[in-house]
Motif scaffolding. Structure first.
Motif, PDB file in Angstrom:
ATOM      1  N   SER A  80       0.827  -1.209   0.000  1.00  0.00           N
ATOM      2  CA  SER A  80       0.000   0.000   0.000  1.00  0.00           C
ATOM      3  C   SER A  80       0.861   1.258   0.000  1.00  0.00           C
ATOM      4  N   ALA A  81       1.937   1.249   0.779  1.00  0.00           N
ATOM      5  CA  ALA A  81       2.824   2.412   0.836  1.00  0.00           C
ATOM      6  C   ALA A  81       3.488   2.673  -0.510  1.00  0.00           C
ATOM      7  N   CYS A  83       2.344   1.814  -3.508  1.00  0.00           N
ATOM      8  CA  CYS A  83       1.326   2.302  -4.448  1.00  0.00           C
ATOM      9  C   CYS A  83       0.988   3.767  -4.185  1.00  0.00           C
ATOM     10  N   SER A  84       0.876   4.121  -2.919  1.00  0.00           N
ATOM     11  CA  SER A  84       0.575   5.508  -2.567  1.00  0.00           C
ATOM     12  C   SER A  84       1.710   6.434  -2.993  1.00  0.00           C
ATOM     13  N   ALA A  87       1.492   7.195  -6.507  1.00  0.00           N
ATOM     14  CA  ALA A  87       0.215   7.833  -6.855  1.00  0.00           C
ATOM     15  C   ALA A  87      -0.638   6.937  -7.755  1.00  0.00           C
ATOM     16  N   ASN A  89      -3.750   4.162  -8.584  1.00  0.00           N
ATOM     17  CA  ASN A  89      -5.082   3.705  -8.212  1.00  0.00           C
ATOM     18  C   ASN A  89      -4.931   2.228  -7.843  1.00  0.00           C
TER      19      ASN A  89
END
Length: 278
Positions: A80-81, A83-84, A87, A89
């Motif tokens: 998750s980190a 992907c965030s 930036a 989806n």
């Protein structure tokens, strides 16, 4: 927007799968799904030994379950980190039943699955490709990008072509799904039998098709045993080359007696392999 699945063993998280999946999703503005195959029968250590070795066996089994749950949470957090930070989806699926069946089901609703060549989805060190990988590749419902242990940005591609529809289908899927990578320098390799000519099979049709998708591709046609010649030629390329091939699917009997070209290349653990079959 394309949907790309990155398949993970949460107890043996693949940094390489993460890196390739994030790079491809970013290049193509795709939705990235982290599928964590948390098979309820799979632990980092043998639960039977934990119970046999401990005085308070059930408490120690609970500790093992808590440790594994914590490791799996960390894997999801890492995905998750990343992907965030890119930036993207993205979303996360935590699949708790039989890993092979869960991933095959996920592949029905995916454009592409990215997975580490060394995945076993068990705690044992099987030589690649493990049974899990063989079975998944044979029955996957979408193209699969099998990646090596170390991430290297893709800078070129090799398209394995033998004149069969399955090899053309793989090239099509590569072109449609990964246009950024398919725009890179490409080489088409064809290996002919010793008694065959050195013409590209369906030369005019293939080059007409390739001109629309890989208009700067170069062609190599040679004689020899494809099972030996193709790996030997690929070894001349470094890990930045992506290899495209089709026709993994065979009957169970055939897969038992004769390994596929994909099996041989996976064993090298060097290049990312884009595998598609009809």
């Amino acid at each position: 927007m394309k949907k790309i699945v990155a398949a993970f063993d949460g107890l043996k998280f693949s940094e390489s799968t993460l890196a390739y999946a994030v790079a491809i999703a970013r290049d193509h503005n795709a939705h990235l799904v982290g599928v964590f195959l948390n098979d309820m029968t799979y632990f980092s250590r043998s639960p039977y030994r934990v119970m046999a070795d401990a005085e308070n066996s059930y408490r120690n089994l609970e500790t093992l379950e808590e440790e594994d749950a914590g490791t799996r949470r960390q894997a999801v957090d890492k995905f998750s980190a990343a992907c965030s930070a890119a930036a993207l989806n993205f979303s996360v699926h935590k699949d708790k039943y039989i890993a092979l069946q869960e991933l095959l089901h996920e592949s029905v609703y995916a454009d592409l699955v990215v997975i580490d060549a060394a995945e076993t989805l068990n705690r044992y060190a099987d030589a690649p490709p493990a049974h899990f990988m063989r079975d998944f590749l044979a029955d996957a419902h979408c193209p699969v990008l099998v990646v090596p242990r170390t991430y290297v940005p893709v800078r070129s591609s090799v398209l394995l072509y033998d004149g069969e529809p399955s090899s053309v289908y793989a090239v099509k899927m590569f072109s449609y799904l990964l246009p950024v990578q398919s725009a890179l320098p490409a080489e088409v390799i064809t290996i002919r039998e010793s008694d065959e000519n050195l013409h590209l099979p369906d030369n005019a049709l293939m080059k007409e098709f390739m001109k629309r998708h890989h208009n700067k591709a170069v062609y190599t046609v040679a004689r020899g045993d494809a099972d030996e010649e193709i790996p030997a030629r690929l070894r001349m390329n470094d890990a930045s080359t992506l290899v495209v091939l089709g026709a993994y699917r065979r009957s169970a009997v055939s897969r038992f007696f004769r390994e596929s070209m994909a099996d041989r290349l996976i064993r090298e653990l060097k290049w990312p392999l884009f595998i598609a079959h009809q």
